[in-house]
Design a protein around this motif. Structure first.
Motif, PDB file in Angstrom:
ATOM      1  N   SER A 150     -32.496  70.065  66.769  1.00  0.00           N
ATOM      2  CA  SER A 150     -33.454  70.736  65.888  1.00  0.00           C
ATOM      3  C   SER A 150     -33.163  70.513  64.410  1.00  0.00           C
ATOM      4  O   SER A 150     -34.000  70.826  63.559  1.00  0.00           O
ATOM      5  CB  SER A 150     -33.449  72.246  66.165  1.00  0.00           C
ATOM      6  OG  SER A 150     -33.829  72.509  67.497  1.00  0.00           O
ATOM      7  N   LEU A 151     -31.998  69.999  64.092  1.00  0.00           N
ATOM      8  CA  LEU A 151     -31.599  69.793  62.704  1.00  0.00           C
ATOM      9  C   LEU A 151     -32.314  68.577  62.120  1.00  0.00           C
ATOM     10  O   LEU A 151     -32.197  67.474  62.645  1.00  0.00           O
ATOM     11  CB  LEU A 151     -30.080  69.581  62.654  1.00  0.00           C
ATOM     12  CG  LEU A 151     -29.360  69.788  61.347  1.00  0.00           C
ATOM     13  CD1 LEU A 151     -29.567  71.192  60.803  1.00  0.00           C
ATOM     14  CD2 LEU A 151     -27.872  69.520  61.542  1.00  0.00           C
ATOM     15  N   PRO A 152     -33.100  68.762  61.050  1.00  0.00           N
ATOM     16  CA  PRO A 152     -33.777  67.613  60.436  1.00  0.00           C
ATOM     17  C   PRO A 152     -32.770  66.592  59.923  1.00  0.00           C
ATOM     18  O   PRO A 152     -31.674  66.954  59.476  1.00  0.00           O
ATOM     19  CB  PRO A 152     -34.564  68.228  59.275  1.00  0.00           C
ATOM     20  CG  PRO A 152     -34.681  69.679  59.598  1.00  0.00           C
ATOM     21  CD  PRO A 152     -33.439  70.026  60.385  1.00  0.00           C
ATOM     22  N   GLU A 153     -33.134  65.341  59.976  1.00  0.00           N
ATOM     23  CA  GLU A 153     -32.246  64.262  59.538  1.00  0.00           C
ATOM     24  C   GLU A 153     -31.810  64.494  58.098  1.00  0.00           C
ATOM     25  O   GLU A 153     -32.616  64.813  57.222  1.00  0.00           O
ATOM     26  CB  GLU A 153     -32.962  62.919  59.668  1.00  0.00           C
ATOM     27  CG  GLU A 153     -32.037  61.742  59.493  1.00  0.00           C
ATOM     28  CD  GLU A 153     -32.708  60.425  59.802  1.00  0.00           C
ATOM     29  OE1 GLU A 153     -32.351  59.443  59.151  1.00  0.00           O
ATOM     30  OE2 GLU A 153     -33.592  60.397  60.685  1.00  0.00           O
ATOM     31  N   GLY A 154     -30.508  64.366  57.874  1.00  0.00           N
ATOM     32  CA  GLY A 154     -29.952  64.539  56.539  1.00  0.00           C
ATOM     33  C   GLY A 154     -29.672  65.982  56.161  1.00  0.00           C
ATOM     34  O   GLY A 154     -29.104  66.252  55.108  1.00  0.00           O
ATOM     35  N   GLU A 155     -30.077  66.942  56.982  1.00  0.00           N
ATOM     36  CA  GLU A 155     -29.861  68.365  56.699  1.00  0.00           C
ATOM     37  C   GLU A 155     -28.585  68.849  57.392  1.00  0.00           C
ATOM     38  O   GLU A 155     -28.209  68.339  58.452  1.00  0.00           O
ATOM     39  CB  GLU A 155     -31.040  69.204  57.210  1.00  0.00           C
ATOM     40  CG  GLU A 155     -32.360  68.887  56.540  1.00  0.00           C
ATOM     41  CD  GLU A 155     -32.454  69.420  55.121  1.00  0.00           C
ATOM     42  OE1 GLU A 155     -31.884  70.484  54.830  1.00  0.00           O
ATOM     43  OE2 GLU A 155     -33.089  68.744  54.296  1.00  0.00           O
ATOM     44  N   THR A 156     -27.942  69.849  56.817  1.00  0.00           N
ATOM     45  CA  THR A 156     -26.748  70.437  57.427  1.00  0.00           C
ATOM     46  C   THR A 156     -26.959  71.900  57.803  1.00  0.00           C
ATOM     47  O   THR A 156     -26.167  72.462  58.551  1.00  0.00           O
ATOM     48  CB  THR A 156     -25.535  70.341  56.485  1.00  0.00           C
ATOM     49  OG1 THR A 156     -25.859  70.989  55.249  1.00  0.00           O
ATOM     50  CG2 THR A 156     -25.164  68.885  56.231  1.00  0.00           C
ATOM     51  N   VAL A 157     -28.026  72.506  57.283  1.00  0.00           N
ATOM     52  CA  VAL A 157     -28.336  73.898  57.594  1.00  0.00           C
ATOM     53  C   VAL A 157     -29.637  73.930  58.396  1.00  0.00           C
ATOM     54  O   VAL A 157     -30.664  73.412  57.948  1.00  0.00           O
ATOM     55  CB  VAL A 157     -28.479  74.752  56.319  1.00  0.00           C
ATOM     56  CG1 VAL A 157     -28.922  76.160  56.666  1.00  0.00           C
ATOM     57  CG2 VAL A 157     -27.174  74.763  55.539  1.00  0.00           C
ATOM     58  N   LEU A 158     -29.568  74.536  59.572  1.00  0.00           N
ATOM     59  CA  LEU A 158     -30.745  74.649  60.426  1.00  0.00           C
ATOM     60  C   LEU A 158     -31.548  75.878  60.018  1.00  0.00           C
ATOM     61  O   LEU A 158     -31.008  76.986  59.944  1.00  0.00           O
ATOM     62  CB  LEU A 158     -30.317  74.748  61.896  1.00  0.00           C
ATOM     63  CG  LEU A 158     -31.435  74.824  62.921  1.00  0.00           C
ATOM     64  CD1 LEU A 158     -32.322  73.574  62.856  1.00  0.00           C
ATOM     65  CD2 LEU A 158     -30.854  74.968  64.323  1.00  0.00           C
TER      66      LEU A 158
END
Length: 183
Positions: A150-158
């Protein structure tokens, strides 16, 4: 709770105006299966055992006959499930889920359903702010992929996901566990 009528209604069993549940998918003694369609039962009648809910749990299907193994994911039963505990559990309403309610167990007992969580709830409830870590602790390994998927590419916070996560707490030790499903 599943099958809870929005407004207070006249109970089809005792005749009192109260918060009621639809009886279509319950075990109900005053009516046979053909008669219960469109009827409702109140909290008092539920507590008195005049109707009951069946539950799908980690142990198996819980109904008036006890525990029945239905799926290969059913775990071994604890040494003893007190009949009073089974009765109390059948008098517990089902929770709303996408696919089918699946009640978790811990410390040889049925856990307490706490509600649904979003990713932000994991961050808020984690002692060290590591929401992903708490999710991994609470979730069975074969379902852990939800967080990273569920984590968008390049993101670290869901921030959001497409599923619904159901949270349970052990009444004996306080352990949190959860499972998820989606439409």
């Amino acid at each position: 709770m599943s099958d809870l009528v929005k407004d207070k209604t006249i109970c089809s069993i005792c005749g009192k105006l109260d918060n009621c549940f639809i009886l279509d998918y319950t075990a109900v003694s005053p009516f046979n299966s053909d008669e219960k369609e469109g009827k409702v039962g109140c909290y008092s009648c539920l507590q008195e055992g005049r109707f009951e809910f069946w539950h799908d749990t980690e142990y198996g299907m819980i109904d008036e006959n006890g525990v029945t193994k239905v799926y290969k994911h059913n775990i071994d039963n604890p040494p003893v499930i007190a009949s009073s505990r089974l009765i109390e559990f059948r008098r517990t309403p089902q929770f709303i889920s996408w696919q089918q309610e699946f009640w978790l167990c811990h410390c040889d007992d049925f856990m307490i359903y706490k509600g649904t969580w979003e990713p932000s709830d994991f961050y808020k409830n984690s002692k060290d702010g590591d929401g992903r870590g708490l999710f991994m602790q609470m979730t069975d390994k074969e379902l852990n992929h939800l967080w990273d998927d569920s984590l968008p590419e390049g993101e670290t916070v869901l921030k959001e996901w497409y599923s619904t996560y159901y949270v349970f707490e052990c009444a004996h030790c306080g352990q949190l566990r959860g499972n998820w499903d989606c439409d």
